[in-house]
Design a protein around this motif. Structure first.
Motif, PDB file in Angstrom:
ATOM      1  N   GLU A 178       6.076   6.249   2.348  1.00  0.00           N
ATOM      2  CA  GLU A 178       5.439   7.533   1.859  1.00  0.00           C
ATOM      3  C   GLU A 178       4.091   7.724   2.548  1.00  0.00           C
ATOM      4  OE1 GLU A 178       4.161   9.454  -2.438  1.00  0.00           O
ATOM      5  OE2 GLU A 178       4.237   7.434  -2.196  1.00  0.00           O
ATOM      6  N   LYS A 179       3.393   6.691   2.986  1.00  0.00           N
ATOM      7  CA  LYS A 179       2.338   6.798   3.804  1.00  0.00           C
ATOM      8  C   LYS A 179       2.273   7.365   5.083  1.00  0.00           C
ATOM      9  CE  LYS A 179       1.872   2.178   5.806  1.00  0.00           C
ATOM     10  NZ  LYS A 179       1.431   0.705   5.665  1.00  0.00           N
TER      11      LYS A 179
ATOM     12  N   ASP B 210       0.907  -0.994   0.003  1.00  0.00           N
ATOM     13  CA  ASP B 210      -0.093   0.127   0.195  1.00  0.00           C
ATOM     14  C   ASP B 210       0.827   1.422   0.081  1.00  0.00           C
ATOM     15  OD1 ASP B 210       0.936  -0.116   2.663  1.00  0.00           O
ATOM     16  OD2 ASP B 210      -0.999   0.188   3.540  1.00  0.00           O
ATOM     17  N   SER B 211       2.187   1.259   0.152  1.00  0.00           N
ATOM     18  CA  SER B 211       2.917   2.281   0.207  1.00  0.00           C
ATOM     19  C   SER B 211       4.504   1.648  -0.179  1.00  0.00           C
ATOM     20  CB  SER B 211       3.083   3.006   1.407  1.00  0.00           C
ATOM     21  OG  SER B 211       3.671   4.146   1.433  1.00  0.00           O
ATOM     22  N   LYS B 212       5.288   2.660  -0.493  1.00  0.00           N
ATOM     23  CA  LYS B 212       6.591   2.316  -0.705  1.00  0.00           C
ATOM     24  C   LYS B 212       7.584   3.473  -0.143  1.00  0.00           C
ATOM     25  CE  LYS B 212       8.604   2.516  -4.729  1.00  0.00           C
ATOM     26  NZ  LYS B 212       8.948   2.542  -6.087  1.00  0.00           N
ATOM     27  N   PRO B 213       9.076   3.441   0.103  1.00  0.00           N
ATOM     28  CA  PRO B 213       9.724   4.352   0.629  1.00  0.00           C
ATOM     29  C   PRO B 213       9.828   5.583  -0.279  1.00  0.00           C
ATOM     30  CG  PRO B 213      10.735   2.153   0.762  1.00  0.00           C
ATOM     31  CD  PRO B 213       9.613   2.089  -0.019  1.00  0.00           C
TER      32      PRO B 213
END
Length: 472
Positions: free
Chosen positions: A384-385, A143-146
């Motif tokens: 990122e989230k 659901d998110s990546k760096p």
């Protein structure tokens, strides 16, 4: 993060408290050896398809640290091992002093672990020798990546992600600003001070023993009792100002040294002139990594630049002792710039199970497994989230370890995901330790005024270029 072993130490310290740990390091101290003993013959490799999942795959994870530190990290890995029935992680602890030597030996024997810590300044070098896997697929389906600025890249491929995020900031003593009736530095990027505004504000906050400021009749630069500013001049942080002035240490692809350009030299001289001509900063020769302790915490300087990790490593304790500090975005010369960094975890190309190694790292690097470091202010999240999801941002920032929410969110969270945030050079180029070490030596006489930045760099430019080979 700050150079040296401190990031690895912080990991283990947090693990001892809560049995949960992350990893990474900036490794500019200790053994600087990063060459592999036997370079790979292939370019950085993409993960192969995993073998049968019927058997539990054994993954070796290497880290620098004592046997006790290794045992603590193993206890974390055991939680991962118990959470699923496909992968078994075994931790291999190697003393810091011999870590890179040991990895070189293992590389020669084709016995590298599957995954492990690697010094920031070694990532691109090992990648160029075919020793690291492409980990671009690590966060596929998540659901998110760096944040993009936290990806170590070689020839366009992501070969590591930072295990933590750190950016450079401006810290300031609110009581000193209040006493001088001077407005606080801006926490919003669109209101960032220009360099000239920064210097003029610093003059208002610089006092000699008679209360005079630089530029006033009777001001005595030899009897300053409070300085207005300090800009950290460790070489890797100094790169910020060369970029801000339209120059840099290297070209964007890391293959060409740019520190000899007029814009780069001018920026370095401006930093030196804070002490030499503007009389707003104390002397610093760029050799010790304790800038916040020597300035803001010592109570002798009104504002100082340094990394976000200082919130957790020193400012929290000072705050409890009565320090009333704030945080702001950096001033700028031509372009708004802050550097980010964070230690790397990698997947070695000799691994027969790169997909499983990435699954372990993805779990191991998660914010939940590093919460003590994040909530204390030593680390910032990588995903990122945590910067875009208001619920997660509130969970991160609403605790007594940080300055007020809106101030910290603007100066840190929003800043870190803005166009101003650029990766430190070791994210994309080679031999940064050799270059930074030589540059620090070359600039020694610049800080004291014995020579100028132009003369010092021009006379040593060939040597600086020779110290750096880029991605070639």
């Amino acid at each position: 993060m700050k150079t040296g072993r401190k990031l690895g130490v912080g990991l283990v310290s947090a693990a001892l408290v809560m049995s949960v740990v992350g990893c990474g390091n900036n490794g500019n101290s200790g053994n600087n050896e990063t060459n592999t003993a036997s370079p790979g013959t292939d370019a950085t490799k993409a993960p192969a398809t995993s073998s049968s999942k019927a058997e539990k795959v054994k993954i070796i994870y290497s880290m620098w640290g004592s046997a006790e530190e290794g045992n603590t990290t193993q206890s974390v890995a055991d939680k991962f091992n118990a959470s699923q029935d496909r992968i078994q992680v075994e931790v291999q602890a190697i003393p810091w002093e011999s870590y890179m030597t040991k990895l070189n030996t293992l590389a020669t024997a084709d016995q590298l672990p599957d995954t492990g810590m690697l010094k920031e300044d070694g990532v691109i070098q090992w990648s160029s020798q075919g020793m690291l896997n492409d980990v671009s697929s690590m966060y596929e389906g998540s659901d998110s990546k760096p944040l993009d600025s936290l990806a170590y890249k070689y020839e366009g491929k992501t070969v590591a992600y930072a295990a933590a995020n750190e950016i450079l900031l401006l810290y300031y003593n609110k009581d000193m600003f209040d006493k001088a009736n001077v407005p606080y530095p801006p926490s919003a990027l669109d209101k960032a001070w220009t360099w000239d505004e920064f210097v003029e504000t610093a003059k208002k906050l610089t006092n000699d023993k008679k209360g005079k400021h630089p530029g006033e009749d009777g001001f005595d630069s030899q009897s300053i009792v409070q300085y207005g500013a300090s800009v950290e001049n460790l070489p890797w942080q100094l790169e910020t100002w060369t970029l801000s002035n339209g120059g840099g240490f290297y070209a964007n692809d890391g293959t060409e040294v740019r520190v000899g350009e007029d814009a780069s030299i001018e920026a370095i001289q401006k930093v030196a002139d804070l002490y030499l001509k503007d009389h707003v900063a104390p002397l610093s020769v760029g050799q010790t990594d304790d800038g916040i302790q020597r300035t803001i915490i010592a109570g002798t300087v009104a504002m100082a630049t340094n990394g976000a990790w200082n919130v957790g490593t020193s400012l929290n304790t000072a705050k409890e002792a009565g320090l009333n500090y704030g945080v702001a975005v950096l001033p700028y010369m031509k372009d708004k710039v802050t550097l980010n960094t964070g230690g790397a975890n990698v997947v070695f190309s000799q691994s027969k199970h790169p997909a499983e190694a990435m699954e372990w790292l993805k779990w191991y690097n998660s914010e939940e497994n590093n919460w003590a470091l994040i909530s204390s202010g030593i680390w910032m999240p990588t995903l990122e989230k945590w910067y875009t999801d208001e619920t997660l941002t509130h969970k991160w920032l609403e605790n007594p370890n940080f300055p007020p929410y809106e101030e910290y969110k603007s100066a840190v969270v929003d800043y870190a995901q803005s166009s101003a945030a650029r990766p430190a050079s070791w994210f994309y180029t080679n031999n940064t330790t050799e270059f930074n070490t030589l540059l620090g030596s070359v600039l020694g006489d610049v800080w004291t005024g014995k020579t100028t930045a132009k003369d010092a760099i021009s006379k040593n430019l060939d040597a600086l270029k020779a110290a750096h080979t880029g991605n070639q």
